[in-house]
Scaffold this active site. Structure first.
Site, PDB file in Angstrom:
ATOM      1  N   TYR A   1      -3.269  -1.052   9.848  1.00  0.00           N
ATOM      2  CA  TYR A   1      -3.134  -1.269   8.403  1.00  0.00           C
ATOM      3  C   TYR A   1      -1.773  -0.790   7.913  1.00  0.00           C
ATOM      4  O   TYR A   1      -1.051  -1.488   7.193  1.00  0.00           O
ATOM      5  CB  TYR A   1      -4.270  -0.529   7.699  1.00  0.00           C
ATOM      6  CG  TYR A   1      -4.364  -0.737   6.211  1.00  0.00           C
ATOM      7  CD1 TYR A   1      -5.082  -1.807   5.692  1.00  0.00           C
ATOM      8  CD2 TYR A   1      -3.741   0.141   5.327  1.00  0.00           C
ATOM      9  CE1 TYR A   1      -5.179  -1.998   4.332  1.00  0.00           C
ATOM     10  CE2 TYR A   1      -3.831  -0.048   3.960  1.00  0.00           C
ATOM     11  CZ  TYR A   1      -4.553  -1.111   3.457  1.00  0.00           C
ATOM     12  OH  TYR A   1      -4.641  -1.304   2.108  1.00  0.00           O
TER      13      TYR A   1
ATOM     14  N   SER B   1       0.845  -1.202   0.000  1.00  0.00           N
ATOM     15  CA  SER B   1       0.000   0.000   0.000  1.00  0.00           C
ATOM     16  C   SER B   1       0.874   1.242   0.000  1.00  0.00           C
ATOM     17  O   SER B   1       1.933   1.265   0.641  1.00  0.00           O
ATOM     18  CB  SER B   1      -0.877   0.030   1.254  1.00  0.00           C
ATOM     19  OG  SER B   1      -1.498   1.291   1.391  1.00  0.00           O
TER      20      SER B   1
HETATM   21  C1  GCO Z   1      -7.339   3.760   3.969  1.00  0.00           C
HETATM   22  C2  GCO Z   1      -7.679   2.867   2.866  1.00  0.00           C
HETATM   23  C3  GCO Z   1      -6.625   1.990   2.309  1.00  0.00           C
HETATM   24  C4  GCO Z   1      -6.067   2.603   1.081  1.00  0.00           C
HETATM   25  C5  GCO Z   1      -5.010   1.918   0.361  1.00  0.00           C
HETATM   26  C6  GCO Z   1      -4.092   2.912  -0.316  1.00  0.00           C
HETATM   27  O1  GCO Z   1      -8.097   3.758   4.897  1.00  0.00           O
HETATM   28  O2  GCO Z   1      -6.336   4.488   3.820  1.00  0.00           O
HETATM   29  O3  GCO Z   1      -8.639   2.064   3.378  1.00  0.00           O
HETATM   30  O4  GCO Z   1      -7.222   0.790   1.968  1.00  0.00           O
HETATM   31  O5  GCO Z   1      -7.054   2.727   0.109  1.00  0.00           O
HETATM   32  O6  GCO Z   1      -4.269   1.043   1.108  1.00  0.00           O
HETATM   33  O7  GCO Z   1      -2.992   2.267  -0.706  1.00  0.00           O
END
Ligand code: GCO
Length: 251
Positions: free
Chosen positions: A155, A142
């Site tokens: 994340y 990401s």
């Molecule tokens: C967030 C998104 C991620 C992004 C993605 C960008 O909350 O930032 O949910 O899913 O869209 O990872 O690379």
């Protein structure tokens, strides 16, 4: 070029979003694609979509964070097909909350799917690939591993680790003819991002901040996966490839 005829691929998180887009592209390039997600009914519908296009696919429902199930899935695919050429470890989840309200259980749940399961699947895939001295591993990272935004601490931590793991496994497996690369998507219009797409302010920010001026279309991710999965990409290893409409190139 980039012909995947005869190759067997596993794509996790393939019932929707970027996983489905990558699975469809790999199948169009000739691969037999094993589609995974937790949702057997959704997978069956996707397999039917492939078959309607004359493409080759099958469904294999399991939860990637179930270590035993993930290991069995890889062994099962290799056993039934006699080969295991391509792993796309893509399945991912998100949990959005300010750090003060972020429960440890949610942090651990995100890490279990986005990081630990990727490591488990890579290990199992490498076990099949190394003896044959060939293989392609692709993981989904990401752009939030490069530049962060509030509320997505688990994340971001998981994706940063996935980028580092890509380089580490690339170095370790390169001598065995296995490549490990990462696709780092920008903001794509997928189900994972439904809450963001529905937020007008966030939507405007994405369109303004992304040089392309728009969200990515999931179909724009597939060709990157096909390239990295191909024989022609044998000397591309340890790469984190952004597919982000120029997001990370811009101030
Ligand atoms: C967030 C998104 C991620 C992004 C993605 C960008 O909350 O930032 O949910 O899913 O869209 O990872 O690379």
């Amino acid at each position: 070029m980039f012909d995947l005829t005869g190759k067997v691929a596993l794509v996790t998180g393939a019932s929707r979003g970027l996983g489905w887009a990558m699975a469809e592209s790999l199948a169009r390039a000739g691969a037999h694609v094993v589609l995974n997600s937790r949702d057997g009914a959704a997978l069956a519908a996707r397999v039917a979509e492939l078959q309607a296009q004359g493409l080759s696919g099958e469904a294999l429902a399991f939860d990637v964070s179930d270590t035993t199930a993930a290991e069995h899935a890889v062994a099962d695919i290799a056993g039934r097909h006699g080969r295991f050429d391509i792993l796309v470890a893509n399945a991912g989840i998100n949990h959005r909350a300010p750090i003060g309200e972020f429960a440890l259980a949610d942090f651990q749940r995100v890490l279990a799917t986005n990081l630990t399961a990727v490591w488990v699947l890579c290990k199992a895939a490498a076990g099949q690939m190394v003896p044959h001295r060939r293989g392609r591993i692709i993981v989904t990272g990401s752009i939030t591993a490069f530049a962060a935004r509030p509320t997505v601490s688990a994340y971001v931590a998981s994706k940063g680790a996935v980028h580092a793991l890509t380089r580490q496994l690339a170095v370790e497996l390169a001598p065995a003819g296995v490549t490990v690369n990462c696709i780092a998507p920008g903001y794509f219009a997928t189900e994972l991002n439904t809450p963001l797409l529905g937020n007008q302010e966030f939507n405007d920010w994405v369109c303004k901040r992304t040089p392309a001026g728009r969200w990515g279309d999931p179909r724009e991710i597939g060709p990157a996966a096909v390239f990295l999965a191909s024989d022609e990409a044998a000397y591309v290893n340890g790469l984190v490839m952004t597919v982000d409409g120029g997001f990370t190139a811009a101030m």
